[in-house]
Motif scaffolding. Structure first.
Motif, PDB file in Angstrom:
ATOM      1  N   PHE A   1      31.861  28.323  20.654  1.00  0.00           N
ATOM      2  CA  PHE A   1      32.887  29.237  20.145  1.00  0.00           C
ATOM      3  C   PHE A   1      33.535  28.734  18.860  1.00  0.00           C
ATOM      4  O   PHE A   1      34.364  29.423  18.274  1.00  0.00           O
ATOM      5  N   ASP A   2      33.160  27.538  18.413  1.00  0.00           N
ATOM      6  CA  ASP A   2      33.758  26.952  17.210  1.00  0.00           C
ATOM      7  C   ASP A   2      33.458  27.817  15.988  1.00  0.00           C
ATOM      8  O   ASP A   2      32.301  28.076  15.672  1.00  0.00           O
ATOM      9  N   GLY A   3      34.502  28.301  15.335  1.00  0.00           N
ATOM     10  CA  GLY A   3      34.350  29.142  14.156  1.00  0.00           C
ATOM     11  C   GLY A   3      34.052  30.601  14.450  1.00  0.00           C
ATOM     12  O   GLY A   3      33.944  31.409  13.529  1.00  0.00           O
ATOM     13  N   ARG A   4      33.953  30.949  15.694  1.00  0.00           N
ATOM     14  CA  ARG A   4      33.629  32.322  16.087  1.00  0.00           C
ATOM     15  C   ARG A   4      34.895  33.176  16.138  1.00  0.00           C
ATOM     16  O   ARG A   4      35.907  32.766  16.710  1.00  0.00           O
ATOM     17  N   THR A   5      34.806  34.370  15.539  1.00  0.00           N
ATOM     18  CA  THR A   5      35.926  35.305  15.542  1.00  0.00           C
ATOM     19  C   THR A   5      35.619  36.441  16.507  1.00  0.00           C
ATOM     20  O   THR A   5      34.572  37.082  16.406  1.00  0.00           O
ATOM     21  N   ILE A   6      36.534  36.666  17.438  1.00  0.00           N
ATOM     22  CA  ILE A   6      36.383  37.718  18.450  1.00  0.00           C
ATOM     23  C   ILE A   6      37.670  38.526  18.434  1.00  0.00           C
ATOM     24  O   ILE A   6      38.753  37.982  18.666  1.00  0.00           O
ATOM     25  N   GLU A   7      37.547  39.804  18.151  1.00  0.00           N
ATOM     26  CA  GLU A   7      38.704  40.705  18.114  1.00  0.00           C
ATOM     27  C   GLU A   7      39.826  40.152  17.234  1.00  0.00           C
ATOM     28  O   GLU A   7      41.000  40.219  17.581  1.00  0.00           O
ATOM     29  N   GLY A   8      39.431  39.569  16.088  1.00  0.00           N
ATOM     30  CA  GLY A   8      40.398  39.061  15.123  1.00  0.00           C
ATOM     31  C   GLY A   8      40.946  37.681  15.424  1.00  0.00           C
ATOM     32  O   GLY A   8      41.789  37.171  14.691  1.00  0.00           O
TER      33      GLY A   8
END
Length: 158
Positions: A58-65
């Motif tokens: 999830f590092d650096g991952r954008t989910i729903e802003g």
């Protein structure tokens, strides 16, 4: 200091697969932030029983802003920077952000969401077990110290 917990969203949330606790806690944070619906389980359905996953997924991952960042991904030993970790968690809580933490449990690891710091400086966390039950954990600092360190997943909001 304590961040609010949306109890209906927390109580309705569940871990769907035996080893989906990482995405389960990410979904839990997104639900606490009001970014996804209570019935959102897309991350766990994608992950399923991925046994070699980490916060790095999830590092650096954008989910729903919400952009997530893995921190303190280093060996758990006598050289672990406990003061820096605890200061980072405190800073996140003061900024109004939950912290996802990996903690040792019987048989391995399980992810929890830190939502408060008590007057004595220790942290409180919450998680969902594999049976859908909400579990609260006290003495998080002590647990981290006893396991010689841990990693955390934090996030940025736009």
């Amino acid at each position: 200091m304590q961040l609010p917990l949306n109890k209906p969203a927390l109580d309705a949330h569940k871990q769907l697969y035996p080893v989906s606790c990482i995405p389960m806690t990410v979904e839990l944070v997104l639900k606490q932030l009001g970014r996804v619906a209570v019935d959102f389980y897309d991350l766990q359905h994608q992950w399923r029983n991925k046994s070699n996953g980490s916060f790095g997924d999830f590092d650096g991952r954008t989910i729903e802003g919400v952009t997530f960042h893995a921190r303190f991904c280093q060996p758990r030993d006598e050289q672990f920077p406990f003061n820096e970790l605890f200061n980072a968690i405190e800073a996140e809580l003061r900024a109004g952000r939950y912290v996802i933490v990996s903690l040792s449990v019987a048989g391995g690891w399980h992810m929890h969401v830190i939502y408060a710091q008590e007057a004595d400086g220790d942290f409180l966390a919450v998680t969902k077990n594999g049976f859908g039950q909400t579990q609260y954990l006290e003495s998080v600092k002590r647990a981290i110290t006893e396991m010689r360190g841990t990693d955390i997943l934090v996030y940025d909001l736009p």
